[in-house]
Design an enzyme around this catalytic site. Structure first.
Site, PDB file in Angstrom:
ATOM      1  N   THR A  78       0.867  -1.268   0.083  1.00  0.00           N
ATOM      2  CA  THR A  78      -0.017  -0.085  -0.063  1.00  0.00           C
ATOM      3  C   THR A  78       1.040   1.106   0.054  1.00  0.00           C
ATOM      4  OG1 THR A  78      -1.622   1.471   1.555  1.00  0.00           O
ATOM      5  CG2 THR A  78      -0.071  -0.282   2.738  1.00  0.00           C
ATOM      6  N   TYR A  94      -2.359   0.437  10.008  1.00  0.00           N
ATOM      7  CA  TYR A  94      -2.520  -0.310   8.662  1.00  0.00           C
ATOM      8  C   TYR A  94      -1.034  -0.181   7.683  1.00  0.00           C
ATOM      9  CZ  TYR A  94      -3.731  -0.934   3.637  1.00  0.00           C
ATOM     10  OH  TYR A  94      -3.771  -1.138   2.427  1.00  0.00           O
TER      11      TYR A  94
END
Length: 323
Positions: free
Chosen positions: A117, A141
């Site tokens: 990501t 995250y």
């Protein structure tokens, strides 16, 4: 030989399974169906309901199917949730990935493609952000994904495993043939939420912050069509099988759109006016995130074909109408 796709019943994973099958690959999917759907996996693919953290299951699948490549999508992806439940994210995204990588090493699986990501960059100082930019995630995250990148890097040095980690920017849209799309209830992706609002499936939507240092005060993101993202995974698999070096690559178009620009596109596609409400900023949201997109083209020869915001929104809206 087969390709093991983790999270293959989910939004992005289901697109990958279709692409692999079309390319003539044998595919085995493992998914715990916490956010995915069994119906999203074509009958031509083997499906096993289970968790990537189940080492015994993963070992059996790799042996039974002769897996020669892993494409790892399974994981938790909601930034604010990771702030509220960091240990849950480290378990699902990092600890379980460690188990998967360890079983790949034991089974001598030579190739591994990882769904990473752009959140690993945090609030980048320069735009577009290149792969060599400082890695300063501002959410659990992002950190959980970065830790998996590090595990792959170190494992590839110690063992005969080559990998490509693709740092996704904002994935959106749906299969142009209408076979699959974003179906997850309570999804937080902006285009998905806006399409739901446009079709009356939710009572409007919230704009989280209008005071960012951007052109219109709302966050800017690099939205990439899911089919172009999948094309990058296919290119990565061919790269590794041809003996290519391990690589960490951004996956985006190199330009962005603001929240308000996205909502305008949804209104154009749906022919309606959205009920928009202002709300405070969300924890962990960076003001702007745009991919430096040159390296992936150079290394993989990746050529996107859906680089159009209106087209992305139209495909997402068409899928939403089918649900």
């Amino acid at each position: 030989m087969a390709v093991l796709v983790t999270g293959g019943a989910g939004y992005i994973g289901s697109h990958m399974v279709l692409d692999l099958l079309e390319a003539g690959e044998e595919v085995v999917v493992v998914d715990n169906l916490s956010t995915g759907f069994r119906r999203a996996v074509p009958q031509e693919a083997a499906f096993v309901e289970g968790d990537v953290g189940d080492g015994a299951l993963i070992a059996r699948l790799m042996a039974d199917y002769g897996v020669d490549a892993v494409i790892h999508f399974a994981g938790s992806i909601v930034v604010p949730d990771s702030v509220a439940d960091p240990l849950g994210y480290y378990l699902n995204n990092t600890v379980n990935s460690r188990t998967l990588i360890a079983e790949a090493v034991r089974a001598r699986v030579p190739h591994f493609i990882f769904s990473s990501t752009a959140a690993v960059y945090g609030i980048a100082r320069e735009m577009p952000v290149g792969e060599d930019a400082p890695l300063q995630p501002i959410s659990p995250y992002g950190t959980s994904k970065l830790m998996t990148e590090w595990m792959l890097r170190d494992t590839a040095i110690a063992h005969p495993l080559s990998y490509v980690a693709l740092r996704y920017f904002n994935v959106a849209g749906a299969d142009p043939k209408g076979r699959t799309g974003q179906s997850t209830p309570r999804a937080t992706h902006l285009i998905k939420v806006a399409c739901e609002a446009a079709l009356g499936k939710r009572p409007g939507l919230e704009i989280y912050g209008r005071d960012y240092d951007t052109s219109d005060g709302t966050c800017i993101r690099d939205y990439i069509h899911v089919s172009d993202l999948i094309r990058a995974h296919g290119d990565a698999l061919r790269h590794l099988r041809a003996g290519g070096d391990s690589a960490v690559l951004n996956c985006g178009y190199g330009h962005g759109a603001s929240v308000l620009e996205v909502l305008d596109a949804v209104e154009r596609a749906a022919g309606c006016t959205l009920d928009k409400r202002d709300a405070p900023r969300r924890p962990g949201d960076a003001p702007e995130l745009i991919a430096g997109a040159d390296r992936i083209r150079e290394v993989l020869g990746w050529t996107p074909i859906h680089d159009d915001l209106d087209g992305i929104v139209s495909s997402a809206l068409a899928w939403e109408r089918k649900l």
